[in-house]
Scaffold this motif. Structure first.
Motif, PDB file in Angstrom:
ATOM      1  N   CYS A  56     -71.850  13.030 -97.837  1.00  0.00           N
ATOM      2  CA  CYS A  56     -70.389  13.332 -98.185  1.00  0.00           C
ATOM      3  C   CYS A  56     -70.302  13.128 -99.729  1.00  0.00           C
ATOM      4  CB  CYS A  56     -69.634  12.674 -97.290  1.00  0.00           C
ATOM      5  SG  CYS A  56     -67.629  13.201 -97.944  1.00  0.00           S
TER       6      CYS A  56
ATOM      7  N   CYS B 220     -67.229  10.800-100.155  1.00  0.00           N
ATOM      8  CA  CYS B 220     -67.514   9.430 -99.750  1.00  0.00           C
ATOM      9  C   CYS B 220     -68.289   8.459-100.538  1.00  0.00           C
ATOM     10  CB  CYS B 220     -68.067   9.372 -98.198  1.00  0.00           C
ATOM     11  SG  CYS B 220     -66.918   9.778 -96.897  1.00  0.00           S
TER      12      CYS B 220
ATOM     13  N   TRP C 254     -69.481   8.027 -93.765  1.00  0.00           N
ATOM     14  CA  TRP C 254     -69.332   9.479 -92.798  1.00  0.00           C
ATOM     15  C   TRP C 254     -70.008   9.133 -91.437  1.00  0.00           C
ATOM     16  CZ3 TRP C 254     -71.876   9.302 -97.412  1.00  0.00           C
ATOM     17  CH2 TRP C 254     -73.192   9.561 -97.312  1.00  0.00           C
TER      18      TRP C 254
ATOM     19  N   CYS D 272     -67.620  15.204 -95.048  1.00  0.00           N
ATOM     20  CA  CYS D 272     -67.870  14.652 -93.789  1.00  0.00           C
ATOM     21  C   CYS D 272     -66.829  15.213 -92.866  1.00  0.00           C
ATOM     22  CB  CYS D 272     -67.359  13.000 -93.814  1.00  0.00           C
ATOM     23  SG  CYS D 272     -65.860  12.677 -94.728  1.00  0.00           S
TER      24      CYS D 272
ATOM     25  N   SER E  80     -64.962  11.404 -88.965  1.00  0.00           N
ATOM     26  CA  SER E  80     -64.941  10.424 -90.136  1.00  0.00           C
ATOM     27  C   SER E  80     -63.531  10.102 -90.759  1.00  0.00           C
ATOM     28  CB  SER E  80     -65.834  11.008 -91.304  1.00  0.00           C
ATOM     29  OG  SER E  80     -66.973  11.518 -90.596  1.00  0.00           O
TER      30      SER E  80
END
Length: 117
Positions: A18, A21, A28, A42, A46
């Motif tokens: 991701c 992230c 995730w 994600c 998540s």
């Protein structure tokens, strides 16, 4: 299969995890790939729910699972699930040996309690 609006089969995935992230040092559960621009985000289970956030900010309506062995597409705008669709530019998933959830070194101790249901 009927052509699905909002898909650019030539768009490369943004990475193997991701993107949001990764930028924030998060983690995730499962990954989704924007079928229009390739952004990897994600899933809604998540903590970050970045695939849906990408749809809301970009208007790109379709995502494909970015999990190994999964080919389905989801249309955020219509709520339609497509079991298959056009073949997107490789790779079609994160590496099979990549931890799920991941990245494993960033998972909190009780990560299951942080999933959205």
């Amino acid at each position: 299969m009927t052509e699905i609006e909002g898909i650019d089969a030539s768009a490369q995935p943004s990475g193997t995890g991701c993107a949001d992230c990764e930028a924030a040092g998060g983690w995730w559960f499962h990954l989704r790939r924007c079928a229009q621009c390739g952004n990897v985000g994600c899933c809604d289970s998540s903590p970050g729910q970045h695939a849906t956030a990408h749809w809301r900010s970009s208007g790109h309506p379709v995502a494909q699972s970015f999990e190994p062995g999964e080919e389905w597409f989801w249309n955020f705008t219509t709520g339609d699930l497509y079991e298959s669709g056009p073949v997107l530019a490789a790779p079609d998933s994160h590496p099979a040996d990549q931890a799920v959830p991941g990245p494993s070194d960033r998972l909190p101790r009780h990560w299951q309690e942080q999933l959205h249901r």
